[in-house]
Scaffold this active site. Structure first.
Site, PDB file in Angstrom:
ATOM      1  N   GLY A 103     -49.180 -24.784-139.867  1.00  0.00           N
ATOM      2  CA  GLY A 103     -48.181 -25.581-139.188  1.00  0.00           C
ATOM      3  C   GLY A 103     -47.837 -26.624-140.182  1.00  0.00           C
ATOM      4  O   GLY A 103     -48.028 -26.622-141.380  1.00  0.00           O
ATOM      5  N   GLY A 108     -49.315 -32.605-141.260  1.00  0.00           N
ATOM      6  CA  GLY A 108     -49.786 -33.789-140.455  1.00  0.00           C
ATOM      7  C   GLY A 108     -49.779 -33.350-138.857  1.00  0.00           C
ATOM      8  O   GLY A 108     -50.187 -34.201-138.204  1.00  0.00           O
ATOM      9  N   GLY A 110     -52.799 -31.736-138.110  1.00  0.00           N
ATOM     10  CA  GLY A 110     -54.260 -31.969-137.817  1.00  0.00           C
ATOM     11  C   GLY A 110     -55.085 -30.679-137.933  1.00  0.00           C
ATOM     12  O   GLY A 110     -55.958 -30.254-137.461  1.00  0.00           O
ATOM     13  N   LYS A 111     -54.631 -29.956-138.836  1.00  0.00           N
ATOM     14  CA  LYS A 111     -55.239 -28.640-139.381  1.00  0.00           C
ATOM     15  C   LYS A 111     -56.715 -28.811-139.944  1.00  0.00           C
ATOM     16  O   LYS A 111     -57.395 -28.312-139.559  1.00  0.00           O
ATOM     17  CB  LYS A 111     -54.588 -27.848-140.229  1.00  0.00           C
ATOM     18  CG  LYS A 111     -52.896 -27.474-139.537  1.00  0.00           C
ATOM     19  CD  LYS A 111     -52.080 -26.591-140.818  1.00  0.00           C
ATOM     20  CE  LYS A 111     -51.841 -27.387-141.925  1.00  0.00           C
ATOM     21  NZ  LYS A 111     -50.759 -28.260-141.603  1.00  0.00           N
ATOM     22  N   SER A 169     -30.566 -17.401-139.706  1.00  0.00           N
ATOM     23  CA  SER A 169     -30.343 -18.206-138.350  1.00  0.00           C
ATOM     24  C   SER A 169     -29.469 -18.976-138.258  1.00  0.00           C
ATOM     25  O   SER A 169     -28.976 -19.324-137.261  1.00  0.00           O
ATOM     26  CB  SER A 169     -31.719 -18.891-138.055  1.00  0.00           C
ATOM     27  OG  SER A 169     -32.198 -19.881-138.989  1.00  0.00           O
ATOM     28  N   LYS A 204     -37.516 -25.595-133.750  1.00  0.00           N
ATOM     29  CA  LYS A 204     -36.341 -26.018-133.719  1.00  0.00           C
ATOM     30  C   LYS A 204     -35.930 -26.814-132.266  1.00  0.00           C
ATOM     31  O   LYS A 204     -34.938 -27.666-132.334  1.00  0.00           O
ATOM     32  CB  LYS A 204     -35.296 -24.776-133.699  1.00  0.00           C
ATOM     33  CG  LYS A 204     -35.493 -23.974-135.381  1.00  0.00           C
ATOM     34  CD  LYS A 204     -34.902 -22.753-135.154  1.00  0.00           C
ATOM     35  CE  LYS A 204     -35.101 -21.999-136.543  1.00  0.00           C
ATOM     36  NZ  LYS A 204     -34.358 -20.733-136.589  1.00  0.00           N
TER      37      LYS A 204
END
Length: 823
Positions: free
Chosen positions: A386, A389, A391-392, A709, A752
């Site tokens: 992820g 920031g 929280g991993k 994309s 996104k």
């Protein structure tokens, strides 16, 4: 009881028999060959000793039967028979356990000790044969027969006698504890038989060889046997002297220092300072026993400990072996913490530390449930992916707290040396185990939660690939026998719960990625950030800035404004910084004597943080034709980007700028080719590109951009430019384009969509095959945005372009697409 103790043999070595020549002189005047020997003699068994005729021997008598024999002697000059035992360990010999060839000896002196034992001094008289034992109790009495030597005086015997004298003299000179006067005595003896008995009595040979010399009556044969024995003993003595001389010659400075240190250690021991080295070895031995190592590791530890005993402390190898043993005994081979398998407790801890993140929490609870049913289950390898920031790392700490396990963190960012994972070989100076083994040692447990932070930031150079070294560490089917290069013995890592973190998975090698169970932590929504700030961030910053006792309240409107106008991120770090900034300003006002603010609202927000840093510029940027809003995925979460197109006179030129990658450039070329293939659908001239150049630019040119994309966003920008119809200001889009106008699915939909919401956008165009990705979005997000799912570029353009005249959204587009809106 021993009829003869080993003190006699030791006395012969240490000088106890040094007085024997003088004793023999006092008795040599008497001719023993004429001394009458009775036909019946008391027999005294000897252990490990053969007494030869004419020789004086002392020995100790302590066995009861032997003491009885000595006590019943009528006079000290009484003659007894001496026979050696065949088995020196036999405490109570029988007649068959004695040699039948012995020596008749005269008792010269007797001395009684306080312990009732008697010291006896005897002189051999003649060889005898024991014919028949007449009495066994209280001591042996036997019929004996005197045996005399056989000798033929020849030149050969004279030569043998002379050679024996030379050999014996040489032998005496090589043995330091034998007196030199023995050489003179040997030269003065004229009888060869008596000479052989003298030499044999001073040789340290086996009982069997001594008994053989006693049993040999032929003096010539006895001379030959004795000369052979003397030659052997002299050769051994000379070899010993040679070795000692070589060792003495090769002593260098280090060896002399070693001996001096040994002497110093002995002096310290005498002074009562203790032997530090012995204490060190004992402590290591105790630690090895307490470590409860596996069999292979225990064998290695014992082997190295034996080496350590032999290595001098001042040697460099001593430090290497000692350090290695310290590592072995300090590792948690059998030390483990007990898992807290209370599902309710784990759920409460996870909810207390982290808001939302339901997928991750469910996975941890599943692991606990399986562990509760099956104790020997192997730990999973979880990978939290992820933006920064989210929280991993702190989530890993919460999992450890919920399980009751020790927590170990290893940052992999920038590690380029494989030895950081597997350790260095012990052949190198200053070598150490790898970071994995070091972490387990620091934890003191073989089942901690081990978090490998930033696994996507691993490097690789000439020192190896650390990611390849992690393949064994992170494989439950292999890591039960992980071998660190420094330890060189297997260590079981299967009980460790490994958790890795990464911002993106693309840099992670496929083989390593395959070993991990990936759990994605997308960016937080505005509502989630608001709740996290209320529960965690504000109390934490108040405490860290000394405002725990100060009444300070943040309104929800103020926190939402900080999220919306002062931060634009997927994680929470900048939000925490801004809250901390407010708390610091409040703390400063208190220390300066001002009345502290008790509430942080919208009005106080600008006073503390200044003007907003972010504002919506979508409407302003899309007022003119040629500008479209796209959605992008970055390592920091989702973001919006503007794609601008302009047209100028030229000759079919296409310019692409904005630090674009090859894939994004190809998407722009495909979009232009698609529009040139159907100009009539846009109402533009077919030859619009014949005398024109087109320039496509993506602002923020310093930031590299790539990926497919943005295909439909580029097509919308070009279509808006060529048709003169602006793109809707409240619309953003993402999707890959093909030359046939198909819209293909893309990744990172959740990030996104959250970026579009943060930017104030209300409508989002997505590929239809991405419709299932909306299940991961919170309900409030799905309720605020309109989602248009498309399959072709025609559908995109029919919704995205405004009317040419008024710049408003067309109510009935020329070719109405099949639209799906989700409110």
């Amino acid at each position: 009881m021993w009829p003869c103790k080993s003190g006699l043999a030791d006395g012969r070595k240490r000088g106890l028999m040094a007085n024997k020549p003088s004793e023999e002189k006092s008795f040599e005047a008497e001719d023993l060959s004429r001394l009458e020997i009775p036909e019946t003699l008391p027999i005294l068994p000897l252990r490990g000793l053969v007494v030869f005729p004419h020789q004086v021997h002392p020995f100790l008598v302590s066995r009861r039967s032997s003491l009885t024999l000595i006590e019943e002697l009528e006079t000290p000059a009484r003659i007894i028979g001496l026979c050696a035992q065949k088995n020196a360990e036999d405490e109570d010999p029988r007649p068959e356990g004695l040699y039948h060839r012995g020596t008749a000896a005269r008792v010269l002196k007797m001395l009684r000790y306080p312990d009732q034992s008697v010291r006896v001094l005897v002189q051999g008289v003649a060889r005898i044969d024991v014919l028949n034992f007449l009495r066994l109790e209280p001591f042996f009495t036997a019929q004996v027969s005197r045996r005399r030597d056989t000798l033929r005086a020849t030149k050969e015997v004279e030569a043998l006698q002379a050679h024996l004298v030379n050999q014996f003299s040489k032998f005496v000179s090589l043995v330091p504890y034998l007196p030199d006067e023995l050489q003179v005595m040997a030269m003065q003896i004229k009888e060869p038989g008596r000479l052989t008995d003298l030499a044999a009595s001073y040789l340290k040979i086996s009982l069997e060889e001594s008994q053989d010399l006693l049993a040999t009556l032929d003096v010539s044969a006895r001379l030959e046997k004795l000369i052979a024995i003397l030659s052997r003993e002299i050769e051994l003595l000379e070899l010993g002297h040679k070795i000692q001389s070589q060792v003495q010659t090769e002593l260098n400075k280090n060896q002399r220092e070693y001996y001096l240190r040994q002497q110093l250690r002995a002096i310290q021991k005498e002074l009562g300072e203790g032997d530090a080295r012995s204490t060190e070895i004992e402590e290591l031995q105790t630690k090895i026993e307490k470590a409860k190592m596996p069999e292979e590791a225990r064998k290695t530890a014992d082997k190295e400990l034996d080496r350590l005993k032999m290595i001098p402390p001042e040697s460099a190898e001593h430090t290497v072996v000692r350090t290695y043993l310290d590592w072995l005994v300090s590792l948690p081979w059998s030390a483990a913490t007990e898992d807290n398998l209370d599902i309710g407790h784990a759920r409460a801890v996870l909810d207390e530390d982290h808001y939302d993140l339901e997928k991750v929490k469910e996975r941890i609870l599943e692991f606990l449930a399986v562990r509760k049913l099956k104790q020997d289950t192997k730990g999973p390898i979880l990978c939290f992916v992820g933006p920064p920031g989210t929280g991993k790392t702190s989530l890993g700490r919460s999992i450890a707290r919920a399980l009751g396990r020790k927590f170990v963190r290893l940052s992999l960012g920038g590690i380029r040396d494989e030895a950081e994972i597997r350790g260095h070989r012990r052949t190198y100076i200053g070598s150490l185990p790898g970071r994995v083994i070091q972490g387990l040692r620091n934890a003191g447990s073989n089942n901690p939660l081990f978090i490998l932070d930033e696994v996507d930031k691993l490097g690789m150079d000439f020192r190896g690939d650390p990611a390849a070294a992690l393949l064994e560490v992170l494989d439950p089917e292999q890591n039960y026998s992980f071998v660190d290069h420094y330890l060189d013995v297997p260590f079981d890592l299967s009980k460790v719960l490994f958790v890795t973190t990464a911002n993106v998975l693309d840099p992670v090698p496929p083989a390593l990625r395959d070993r991990m169970e990936v759990l994605e932590l997308p960016g937080y929504t505005e509502e989630e950030k608001l709740e996290i700030a209320r529960r965690h961030l504000i109390p934490k910053q108040r405490s860290e800035n000394g405002l725990a006792e100060v009444k300070l309240e943040f309104t929800d409107q103020a926190v939402a404004e900080v999220i919306r106008s002062y931060t634009r991120e997927a994680g929470l770090r900048n939000l925490e910084r801004e809250i901390g900034r407010i708390c610091r300003k409040v703390a400063r006002s208190i220390t300066e004597g001002e009345a502290p603010a008790d509430k942080i609202d919208l009005e106080a927000l600008q006073r503390f943080l200044g003007a907003p840093k972010f504002f919506s510029e979508v409407a302003e940027r899309t007022q003119e034709p040629g500008v479209a809003t796209g959605l992008a995925w970055t390592q920091n979460g989702g973001d919006i980007l503007f794609i601008e197109s302009t047209r100028m006179s030229g000759q079919k030129g296409l310019t692409l700028t904005g630090s674009l990658g090859d894939v994004m450039k190809e998407s722009a070329q495909a979009a232009l080719s698609f529009l040139r293939s159907r100009p009539e659908r846009l109402g533009i001239a077919p030859d619009f590109f014949e005398k024109s150049d087109i320039h496509v630019h993506v602002p923020a040119g310093a930031i590299p951009k790539d990926g497919p994309s943005a295909g439909i966003t580029i097509a919308s920008s070009l279509a808006s430019l060529l048709s003169g119809r602006p793109v809707r200001p409240d619309l953003a889009m993402t999707g890959e384009i093909t030359l046939r106008g198909k819209v293909l699915p893309v990744g990172g939909v959740k990030e996104k969509v959250l970026a579009a919401r943060r930017a104030g956008i209300k409508n989002v165009i997505l590929p239809r095959r991405n419709e299932h990705d909306l299940d991961d979005l919170p309900a409030e997000v799905r309720g605020e945005l309109n989602f248009i799912f498309v399959e072709t570029v025609d559908e995109v353009l029919s919704f995205a372009l405004c009317d040419r005249a008024a710049g408003q959204v067309s109510s009935q587009p020329a070719a109405a697409p099949q639209q799906t809106m989700l409110n």
